[in-house]
Write a protein that holds these residues in place. Structure first.
Motif, PDB file in Angstrom:
ATOM      1  N   ARG A 117      -1.368  11.960   5.471  1.00  9.50           N
ATOM      2  CA  ARG A 117      -2.274  12.168   6.608  1.00  9.50           C
ATOM      3  C   ARG A 117      -1.805  13.330   7.477  1.00  9.50           C
ATOM      4  O   ARG A 117      -2.604  14.154   7.912  1.00  9.50           O
ATOM      5  N   LYS A 118      -0.501  13.410   7.716  1.00  4.16           N
ATOM      6  CA  LYS A 118       0.040  14.482   8.546  1.00  4.16           C
ATOM      7  C   LYS A 118      -0.193  15.844   7.888  1.00  4.16           C
ATOM      8  O   LYS A 118      -0.571  16.824   8.557  1.00  4.16           O
ATOM      9  N   ARG A 119       0.005  15.903   6.573  1.00  8.66           N
ATOM     10  CA  ARG A 119      -0.173  17.187   5.859  1.00  8.66           C
ATOM     11  C   ARG A 119      -1.641  17.590   5.859  1.00  8.66           C
ATOM     12  O   ARG A 119      -1.969  18.769   6.078  1.00  8.66           O
ATOM     13  N   ILE A 120      -2.540  16.645   5.636  1.00  5.98           N
ATOM     14  CA  ILE A 120      -3.967  16.948   5.603  1.00  5.98           C
ATOM     15  C   ILE A 120      -4.466  17.409   6.974  1.00  5.98           C
ATOM     16  O   ILE A 120      -5.254  18.348   7.094  1.00  5.98           O
ATOM     17  N   ASN A 121      -3.970  16.782   8.026  1.00 10.22           N
ATOM     18  CA  ASN A 121      -4.432  17.113   9.377  1.00 10.22           C
ATOM     19  C   ASN A 121      -3.962  18.496   9.825  1.00 10.22           C
ATOM     20  O   ASN A 121      -4.540  19.098  10.737  1.00 10.22           O
ATOM     21  N   LYS A 122      -2.917  19.002   9.194  1.00 10.72           N
ATOM     22  CA  LYS A 122      -2.402  20.338   9.542  1.00 10.72           C
ATOM     23  C   LYS A 122      -3.316  21.429   8.992  1.00 10.72           C
ATOM     24  O   LYS A 122      -3.288  22.561   9.487  1.00 10.72           O
ATOM     25  N   LYS A 123      -4.060  21.091   7.934  1.00 11.15           N
ATOM     26  CA  LYS A 123      -4.876  22.116   7.283  1.00 11.15           C
ATOM     27  C   LYS A 123      -6.117  22.440   8.117  1.00 11.15           C
ATOM     28  O   LYS A 123      -6.655  21.623   8.795  1.00 11.15           O
ATOM     29  N   SER A 171       4.302   9.322   1.244  1.00 11.12           N
ATOM     30  CA  SER A 171       3.786   8.138   1.906  1.00 11.12           C
ATOM     31  C   SER A 171       2.405   8.429   2.490  1.00 11.12           C
ATOM     32  O   SER A 171       2.034   9.597   2.669  1.00 11.12           O
ATOM     33  N   PRO A 172       1.617   7.385   2.811  1.00 16.33           N
ATOM     34  CA  PRO A 172       0.314   7.626   3.448  1.00 16.33           C
ATOM     35  C   PRO A 172       0.440   8.414   4.753  1.00 16.33           C
ATOM     36  O   PRO A 172      -0.387   9.285   5.028  1.00 16.33           O
ATOM     37  N   ALA A 173       1.478   8.107   5.544  1.00 15.85           N
ATOM     38  CA  ALA A 173       1.672   8.817   6.809  1.00 15.85           C
ATOM     39  C   ALA A 173       1.952  10.300   6.562  1.00 15.85           C
ATOM     40  O   ALA A 173       1.420  11.176   7.258  1.00 15.85           O
ATOM     41  N   GLU A 174       2.771  10.588   5.563  1.00 19.90           N
ATOM     42  CA  GLU A 174       3.071  11.979   5.223  1.00 19.90           C
ATOM     43  C   GLU A 174       1.819  12.707   4.736  1.00 19.90           C
ATOM     44  O   GLU A 174       1.582  13.866   5.082  1.00 19.90           O
ATOM     45  N   PHE A 228       0.829  -1.210   0.000  1.00 24.83           N
ATOM     46  CA  PHE A 228       0.000   0.000   0.000  1.00 24.83           C
ATOM     47  C   PHE A 228       0.862   1.257   0.000  1.00 24.83           C
ATOM     48  O   PHE A 228       0.660   2.177  -0.807  1.00 24.83           O
ATOM     49  N   THR A 229       1.867   1.295   0.858  1.00 24.75           N
ATOM     50  CA  THR A 229       2.738   2.476   0.955  1.00 24.75           C
ATOM     51  C   THR A 229       3.474   2.715  -0.349  1.00 24.75           C
ATOM     52  O   THR A 229       3.593   3.849  -0.829  1.00 24.75           O
ATOM     53  N   ARG A 230       3.965   1.636  -0.959  1.00 25.84           N
ATOM     54  CA  ARG A 230       4.736   1.747  -2.201  1.00 25.84           C
ATOM     55  C   ARG A 230       3.875   2.315  -3.338  1.00 25.84           C
ATOM     56  O   ARG A 230       4.298   3.222  -4.060  1.00 25.84           O
ATOM     57  N   ILE A 231       2.667   1.784  -3.493  1.00 22.58           N
ATOM     58  CA  ILE A 231       1.794   2.241  -4.573  1.00 22.58           C
ATOM     59  C   ILE A 231       1.287   3.653  -4.291  1.00 22.58           C
ATOM     60  O   ILE A 231       1.218   4.492  -5.205  1.00 22.58           O
ATOM     61  N   PHE A 232       0.968   3.954  -3.024  1.00 22.53           N
ATOM     62  CA  PHE A 232       0.491   5.292  -2.669  1.00 22.53           C
ATOM     63  C   PHE A 232       1.563   6.334  -2.980  1.00 22.53           C
ATOM     64  O   PHE A 232       1.276   7.393  -3.533  1.00 22.53           O
ATOM     65  N   ARG A 233       2.816   6.024  -2.635  1.00 26.38           N
ATOM     66  CA  ARG A 233       3.905   6.966  -2.903  1.00 26.38           C
ATOM     67  C   ARG A 233       4.095   7.161  -4.404  1.00 26.38           C
ATOM     68  O   ARG A 233       4.384   8.266  -4.866  1.00 26.38           O
ATOM     69  N   LYS A 234       3.914   6.096  -5.164  1.00 26.19           N
ATOM     70  CA  LYS A 234       4.084   6.194  -6.615  1.00 26.19           C
ATOM     71  C   LYS A 234       3.063   7.157  -7.217  1.00 26.19           C
ATOM     72  O   LYS A 234       3.376   7.928  -8.127  1.00 26.19           O
ATOM     73  N   TYR A 235       1.824   7.126  -6.697  1.00 27.75           N
ATOM     74  CA  TYR A 235       0.764   7.961  -7.254  1.00 27.75           C
ATOM     75  C   TYR A 235       0.774   9.381  -6.693  1.00 27.75           C
ATOM     76  O   TYR A 235       0.294  10.305  -7.355  1.00 27.75           O
ATOM     77  N   THR A 236       1.287   9.582  -5.478  1.00 29.41           N
ATOM     78  CA  THR A 236       1.158  10.887  -4.825  1.00 29.41           C
ATOM     79  C   THR A 236       2.486  11.527  -4.464  1.00 29.41           C
ATOM     80  O   THR A 236       2.505  12.656  -3.978  1.00 29.41           O
ATOM     81  N   ASP A 237       3.609  10.817  -4.660  1.00 19.51           N
ATOM     82  CA  ASP A 237       4.941  11.322  -4.297  1.00 19.51           C
ATOM     83  C   ASP A 237       5.088  11.550  -2.793  1.00 19.51           C
ATOM     84  O   ASP A 237       5.912  12.367  -2.365  1.00 19.51           O
TER      85      ASP A 237
END
Length: 281
Positions: free
Chosen positions: A275-281, A270-273, A259-268
């Motif tokens: 989530r952290k960015r979205i929660n800051k907004k 990681s899922p954790a990164e 999941f992490t590998r494919i998510f990073r490929k599509y979004t540049d």
């Protein structure tokens, strides 16, 4: 040298041992154990872990472990670099990387299904990669269709298909139905099989596979499914308290690492990164 990795190998965990024995260390020994035992047994047996996230010999960005071995040991054989994208495509579920990737995945999955002993599986798998290497080195320009008449027919047929693609019409009924089926199954986390879907639509799977991209944003069936799964994962990362492992399960990925590998490929990221960015907004 001794090498250790997860049990039940399919693609990378057979391709890498083949590469090691054929081009690095003919006497290499391979050990397959449950994931949670790898670190302890690696120390006890003085074995090098591979194809696990925390090891040196593992996936990097969109490259698989086989690619890392090629780079690490400076293997420049053109045939090895011809089969690398086939292995990468099969191992990462990105069959668009090479026409042969889906075939390698199908054969490997069937082999693992039929053989329950990992060491027997490795020995049988070595034959697959010996054959793939021979094709890459000697037979890439060979064609199965040898008759001039057959070749002419295929040429005319492919010209006809290309002309159809250049003048696409409106989305047919089967494509609209398929879009609804896919969305329903993504929403309920059911497995998706092109064969089963084609049977439900009463369309031959070869035709469905060939025509799919015309009506789904120029994406293959697998690419479109992964896109929807990533979009669903982004919603869950933003609007739920599920762990990353739970989100990986809910979106149909084999494990959190995949999941992490494919998510990073599509979004540049990681899922954790994300989530952290979205929660800051």
């Amino acid at each position: 040298m001794k090498w250790i990795t997860r049990e039940r190998p399919k693609i990378d965990r057979i391709a890498c041992p083949w590469l090691i024995r054929r081009f690095i260390d003919p006497e290499a020994e391979f050990i397959f154990v449950p994931y949670e035992q790898i670190q302890t047994m690696a120390q006890d047996l003085n074995a090098t872990p591979f194809d696990i996230p925390e090891a040196e010999f593992t996936h990097y960005q969109d490259q698989c472990t086989f690619d890392y071995f090629l780079s690490k040991y400076k293997l420049t054989d053109p045939a090895l670099h011809s089969i690398a994208p086939i292995i990468r495509g099969a191992d990462t579920d990105d069959h668009s990387l090479a026409a042969q990737a889906s075939g390698l995945w199908a054969i490997s999955a069937g082999l693992a299904f039929n053989i329950t002993d990992d060491y027997e599986l490795l020995e049988k798998g070595m034959l697959i990669y010996d054959s793939l290497y021979s094709w890459a080195k000697h037979l890439q320009k060979e064609k199965h269709t040898q008759s001039p008449t057959e070749r002419l027919f295929l040429q005319v047929f492919n010209t006809y298909l290309n002309e159809k693609k250049s003048h696409p019409g409106k989305m047919p009924g089967w494509a609209k139905d398929l879009k609804e089926i896919i969305q329903d199954q993504i929403d309920t986390n059911l497995s998706l099989s092109l064969k089963e879907i084609s049977e439900g639509l009463n369309i031959h799977p070869a035709y469905l596979s060939r025509e799919f991209s015309k009506y789904f944003n120029n994406l293959s069936f697998g690419e479109y499914i992964r896109k929807l799964r990533i979009e669903k994962a982004m919603d869950l990362l933003q609007g739920s308290s599920h762990s990353l492992a739970e989100i990986a399960y809910l979106t149909g990925f084999s494990d959190q690492s995949h999941f992490t590998r494919i998510f990073r490929k599509y979004t540049d990221q990681s899922p954790a990164e994300y989530r952290k960015r979205i929660n800051k907004k």
